[in-house]
Design a protein around this motif. Structure first.
Motif, PDB file in Angstrom:
ATOM      1  N   UNK A   1      23.279 -38.536 -24.170  1.00 13.15           N
ATOM      2  CA  UNK A   1      24.127 -39.360 -23.298  1.00 13.15           C
ATOM      3  C   UNK A   1      24.857 -38.490 -22.276  1.00 13.15           C
ATOM      4  N   UNK A   2      25.308 -37.322 -22.688  1.00 11.14           N
ATOM      5  CA  UNK A   2      26.036 -36.438 -21.768  1.00 11.14           C
ATOM      6  C   UNK A   2      25.145 -35.996 -20.610  1.00 11.14           C
TER       7      UNK A   2
ATOM      8  N   UNK B   1      23.472 -36.038 -14.955  1.00 13.23           N
ATOM      9  CA  UNK B   1      22.302 -35.974 -14.088  1.00 13.23           C
ATOM     10  C   UNK B   1      21.985 -37.284 -13.385  1.00 13.23           C
ATOM     11  N   UNK B   2      22.286 -38.414 -14.004  1.00  7.39           N
ATOM     12  CA  UNK B   2      21.857 -39.701 -13.439  1.00  7.39           C
ATOM     13  C   UNK B   2      23.033 -40.466 -12.837  1.00  7.39           C
ATOM     14  N   UNK B   3      23.931 -40.958 -13.673  1.00  9.67           N
ATOM     15  CA  UNK B   3      25.006 -41.793 -13.132  1.00  9.67           C
ATOM     16  C   UNK B   3      26.200 -41.836 -14.075  1.00  9.67           C
ATOM     17  N   UNK B   4      27.382 -41.818 -13.487  1.00 12.17           N
ATOM     18  CA  UNK B   4      28.609 -42.030 -14.226  1.00 12.17           C
ATOM     19  C   UNK B   4      29.703 -42.443 -13.251  1.00 12.17           C
TER      20      UNK B   4
ATOM     21  N   UNK C   1      31.322 -44.057  -8.133  1.00 10.35           N
ATOM     22  CA  UNK C   1      30.017 -43.777  -8.709  1.00 10.35           C
ATOM     23  C   UNK C   1      29.624 -42.336  -8.400  1.00 10.35           C
ATOM     24  N   UNK C   2      29.053 -41.656  -9.394  1.00 13.57           N
ATOM     25  CA  UNK C   2      28.658 -40.257  -9.215  1.00 13.57           C
ATOM     26  C   UNK C   2      27.457 -39.970 -10.103  1.00 13.57           C
ATOM     27  N   UNK C   3      26.992 -38.727 -10.051  1.00 17.89           N
ATOM     28  CA  UNK C   3      25.792 -38.321 -10.773  1.00 17.89           C
ATOM     29  C   UNK C   3      24.824 -37.674  -9.798  1.00 17.89           C
ATOM     30  N   UNK C   4      24.037 -36.720 -10.271  1.00 16.10           N
ATOM     31  CA  UNK C   4      23.139 -35.974  -9.393  1.00 16.10           C
ATOM     32  C   UNK C   4      22.130 -36.905  -8.724  1.00 16.10           C
TER      33      UNK C   4
ATOM     34  N   UNK D   1      23.016 -48.013 -11.191  1.00 15.84           N
ATOM     35  CA  UNK D   1      24.308 -48.394 -11.768  1.00 15.84           C
ATOM     36  C   UNK D   1      24.131 -49.209 -13.049  1.00 15.84           C
ATOM     37  N   UNK D   2      22.996 -49.883 -13.182  1.00 18.45           N
ATOM     38  CA  UNK D   2      22.734 -50.708 -14.371  1.00 18.45           C
ATOM     39  C   UNK D   2      21.916 -49.980 -15.422  1.00 18.45           C
ATOM     40  N   UNK D   3      21.351 -48.846 -15.069  1.00 19.53           N
ATOM     41  CA  UNK D   3      20.463 -48.116 -15.977  1.00 19.53           C
ATOM     42  C   UNK D   3      21.221 -47.566 -17.179  1.00 19.53           C
ATOM     43  N   UNK D   4      20.596 -47.621 -18.349  1.00 20.75           N
ATOM     44  CA  UNK D   4      21.186 -47.073 -19.565  1.00 20.75           C
ATOM     45  C   UNK D   4      20.273 -46.013 -20.162  1.00 20.75           C
TER      46      UNK D   4
END
Length: 256
Positions: free
Chosen positions: A66-67, A72-75, A82-85, A128-131
């Motif tokens: 999860x980290x 790398x993706x979204x947080x 919104x952020x993430x690589x 933004x919706x991806x898990x």
């Protein structure tokens, strides 16, 4: 995400450290419409044979924590943004003329249900919706030996014996333990609507608006449907024809 650690090498940076010791020219991952490519170049066969099992372990058995997803993706950062690589990368290109034109083109030339209709980088709204569990499920379904190809290019002192030895002794045992099943397996593209090649419904220009700080900027994209993937002679001719047309059209634009 696969570079962040694996089952047998669970620490972030292990793969990069082994790559540096192997005199590797960087690790690269590339996602296209119909495949994902992981590549590396090393100086000499010893470094390659040392890196190969570590690389394969990261590809088939990544940590996918999860980290890693949040980084790398979204947080959402402490400021509520919104952020993430990956998210930041798409934010910088999603509204560009090139991406807007390309995405619109894919929708017009590929039928509904085809995987070729989508931008492989994803969209900000979907990211933004991806898990993380969706990524784990996708990896478990598609990152399997019967859906993978290993390509090795270079000169080895014993031809392929050393490569086969590493694969059979260090890579294959872990794959056998996993006990992959091919029952009900369907190839993602060949056994899906993505493999169909419908004709264009209509031949017409499609104007696309995009944000710009200059009123003179613009982009023109010409699209035509080429031959089938296994029509090799026709493919080479079409590529030659396309390059000639591209050069002539560029020249005509410069002369006007």
């Amino acid at each position: 995400l696969i570079y962040k650690g694996s089952k047998n090498f669970p620490y972030n940076g292990t793969l990069a450290a082994v790559a540096n010791r192997s005199f590797a020219d960087g690790l690269m991952g590339l996602t296209s419409e119909d495949h994902t490519l992981y590549s590396v170049e090393t100086v000499g066969e010893q470094g390659f044979l040392q890196l190969l099992p570590v690389y394969m372990d990261h590809i088939f058995f990544p940590g996918l924590t999860d980290n890693d997803f949040f980084t790398e993706v979204h947080h959402i950062d402490p400021k509520g943004k919104n952020a993430g690589v990956v998210y930041s990368e798409m934010a910088g290109r999603e509204s560009s003329s090139n991406d807007l034109t390309w995405t619109e083109m894919l929708k017009h030339i590929h039928s509904e249900g085809s995987g070729y209709r989508f931008n492989t980088g994803g969209t900000m709204s979907e990211l933004r919706k991806l898990e993380m569990q969706e990524i784990r499920n996708y990896h478990a379904k598609n990152y399997v030996p019967h859906n993978a190809t290993v390509v090795v290019v270079g000169k080895f002192s014993d031809n392929v014996q050393s490569i086969l030895s590493v694969l059979q002794k260090q890579v294959e045992p872990n794959l056998v333990k996993k006990q992959y099943s091919t029952q009900g397996w369907k190839r993602p593209l060949f056994d899906s609507p993505s493999f169909s090649r419908p004709s264009f419904k209509e031949h017409a220009p499609y104007p696309i608006k995009f944000p710009s700080d200059q009123d003179e900027s613009g982009e023109v994209l010409f699209v035509f449907k080429g031959p089938s993937y296994n029509s090799f002679l026709e493919k080479y001719v079409s590529i030659l024809y396309f390059n000639l047309c591209k050069a002539l059209y560029t020249l005509s634009l410069l002369n006007t």
